[in-house]
Design a protein around this motif. Sequence first.
Motif, PDB file in Angstrom:
ATOM      1  N   ARG A  96      -1.247   9.715   8.906  1.00 46.82           N
ATOM      2  CA  ARG A  96       0.080  10.185   9.285  1.00 46.82           C
ATOM      3  C   ARG A  96       0.032  11.651   9.609  1.00 46.82           C
ATOM      4  O   ARG A  96      -0.744  12.414   9.008  1.00 46.82           O
ATOM      5  CB  ARG A  96       1.091   9.933   8.159  1.00 46.82           C
ATOM      6  N   LYS A 108       0.490   4.543  -2.332  1.00 47.65           N
ATOM      7  CA  LYS A 108       0.337   5.865  -1.709  1.00 47.65           C
ATOM      8  C   LYS A 108       1.349   6.853  -2.270  1.00 47.65           C
ATOM      9  O   LYS A 108       0.995   7.995  -2.625  1.00 47.65           O
ATOM     10  CB  LYS A 108       0.501   5.765  -0.190  1.00 47.65           C
ATOM     11  N   ASP A 142       0.808  -1.219   0.000  1.00 51.42           N
ATOM     12  CA  ASP A 142       0.000   0.000   0.000  1.00 51.42           C
ATOM     13  C   ASP A 142       0.842   1.270   0.000  1.00 51.42           C
ATOM     14  O   ASP A 142       0.450   2.288  -0.583  1.00 51.42           O
ATOM     15  CB  ASP A 142      -0.955   0.010   1.197  1.00 51.42           C
ATOM     16  N   ASN A 143       2.026   1.223   0.628  1.00 52.29           N
ATOM     17  CA  ASN A 143       2.856   2.417   0.698  1.00 52.29           C
ATOM     18  C   ASN A 143       3.367   2.831  -0.690  1.00 52.29           C
ATOM     19  O   ASN A 143       3.517   4.025  -0.979  1.00 52.29           O
ATOM     20  CB  ASN A 143       4.041   2.184   1.636  1.00 52.29           C
ATOM     21  N   THR A 186      -4.495  -4.074  -2.602  1.00 54.31           N
ATOM     22  CA  THR A 186      -3.152  -3.986  -2.044  1.00 54.31           C
ATOM     23  C   THR A 186      -2.962  -5.034  -0.954  1.00 54.31           C
ATOM     24  O   THR A 186      -3.923  -5.583  -0.421  1.00 54.31           O
ATOM     25  CB  THR A 186      -2.888  -2.588  -1.444  1.00 54.31           C
ATOM     26  N   THR A 187      -1.713  -5.315  -0.608  1.00 56.20           N
ATOM     27  CA  THR A 187      -1.417  -6.338   0.393  1.00 56.20           C
ATOM     28  C   THR A 187      -1.675  -5.810   1.800  1.00 56.20           C
ATOM     29  O   THR A 187      -1.763  -4.603   2.037  1.00 56.20           O
ATOM     30  CB  THR A 187       0.045  -6.789   0.290  1.00 56.20           C
ATOM     31  N   GLY A 188      -1.758  -6.723   2.749  1.00 54.21           N
ATOM     32  CA  GLY A 188      -1.945  -6.348   4.146  1.00 54.21           C
ATOM     33  C   GLY A 188      -3.416  -6.327   4.526  1.00 54.21           C
ATOM     34  O   GLY A 188      -4.307  -6.284   3.679  1.00 54.21           O
ATOM     35  N   GLY A 189      -3.670  -6.347   5.839  1.00 56.76           N
ATOM     36  CA  GLY A 189      -5.044  -6.351   6.330  1.00 56.76           C
ATOM     37  C   GLY A 189      -5.515  -4.999   6.800  1.00 56.76           C
ATOM     38  O   GLY A 189      -6.428  -4.911   7.612  1.00 56.76           O
ATOM     39  N   TRP A 190      -4.893  -3.939   6.307  1.00 59.73           N
ATOM     40  CA  TRP A 190      -5.246  -2.595   6.774  1.00 59.73           C
ATOM     41  C   TRP A 190      -6.615  -2.168   6.241  1.00 59.73           C
ATOM     42  O   TRP A 190      -7.080  -2.633   5.207  1.00 59.73           O
ATOM     43  CB  TRP A 190      -4.171  -1.594   6.348  1.00 59.73           C
ATOM     44  N   ILE A 191      -7.259  -1.248   6.956  1.00 59.28           N
ATOM     45  CA  ILE A 191      -8.532  -0.662   6.528  1.00 59.28           C
ATOM     46  C   ILE A 191      -8.336   0.829   6.269  1.00 59.28           C
ATOM     47  O   ILE A 191      -8.746   1.355   5.249  1.00 59.28           O
ATOM     48  CB  ILE A 191      -9.638  -0.881   7.579  1.00 59.28           C
ATOM     49  N   ALA A 192      -7.714   1.503   7.217  1.00 64.25           N
ATOM     50  CA  ALA A 192      -7.415   2.928   7.065  1.00 64.25           C
ATOM     51  C   ALA A 192      -6.291   3.282   8.038  1.00 64.25           C
ATOM     52  O   ALA A 192      -6.076   2.609   9.041  1.00 64.25           O
ATOM     53  CB  ALA A 192      -8.648   3.775   7.362  1.00 64.25           C
ATOM     54  N   TYR A 193      -5.537   4.322   7.712  1.00 64.77           N
ATOM     55  CA  TYR A 193      -4.489   4.788   8.617  1.00 64.77           C
ATOM     56  C   TYR A 193      -4.195   6.252   8.298  1.00 64.77           C
ATOM     57  O   TYR A 193      -4.625   6.786   7.269  1.00 64.77           O
ATOM     58  CB  TYR A 193      -3.209   3.940   8.508  1.00 64.77           C
TER      59      TYR A 193
END
Length: 203
Positions: free
Chosen positions: A201, A161, A157-158, A192-199
């Motif tokens: 910074r 982004k 995801d990065n 995208t990879t990973g189990g993220w939903i939102a974050y």
Amino acid sequence: VNLDEVAVSGRTTLLVDGANIANGVLTAPAGSKRQFGQIDKRGPAEAKKRGQNKNGSSGGSIGVRNLAPLQPDSRTVLAVRIKALDKTTTASLDTLRGDIFGIGRNDTAVNLQERFKSCSYGQTLMNPFSGQTNSSYVVNNGVVEVEISINVTGQVDNIVKNAATAALSKLLGIPDLSTTFDHVMLCLPPGTTGGWIAYGRYN
């Protein structure tokens, strides 16, 4: 004291003799005098009248303080819809405008802007950016769309982004987005990879 019964976010005040705040924690000495109050935005005469009993004397553990009203914190927000080579942000531009800013929705519809305003008692205003940017690109009601020349399926995801941020800066002609916007919301396409939903910074 049961805080759930007396405390109201954005309105309740607390006076404590000898209290100390360290590392975000309020410590009150045992047996210290504590007084709860409420911010009252009406005139001094009306506030004084409210803080008195029928016989004219002040009473009760919750008093009324006629404090100067706080100025709302107005934030400029830009949401970004992303088109990659293989996937696109699920929500349309109009859907994002409605979900985030309530544009095109009725007055009672729940959206991000309304939630911030309601939960802060009108003290946090998340306003959509509208207008022309350095590149003469015109932003309509806080939402833009950018294209990136990579696939997002299986991608970190990065990386997505960073690609979207670079494309956005180029589109708008703004190398440092924080000079124009308080908040930039990148709505990444699915896959995208990973189990993220939102974050988020902090700049």
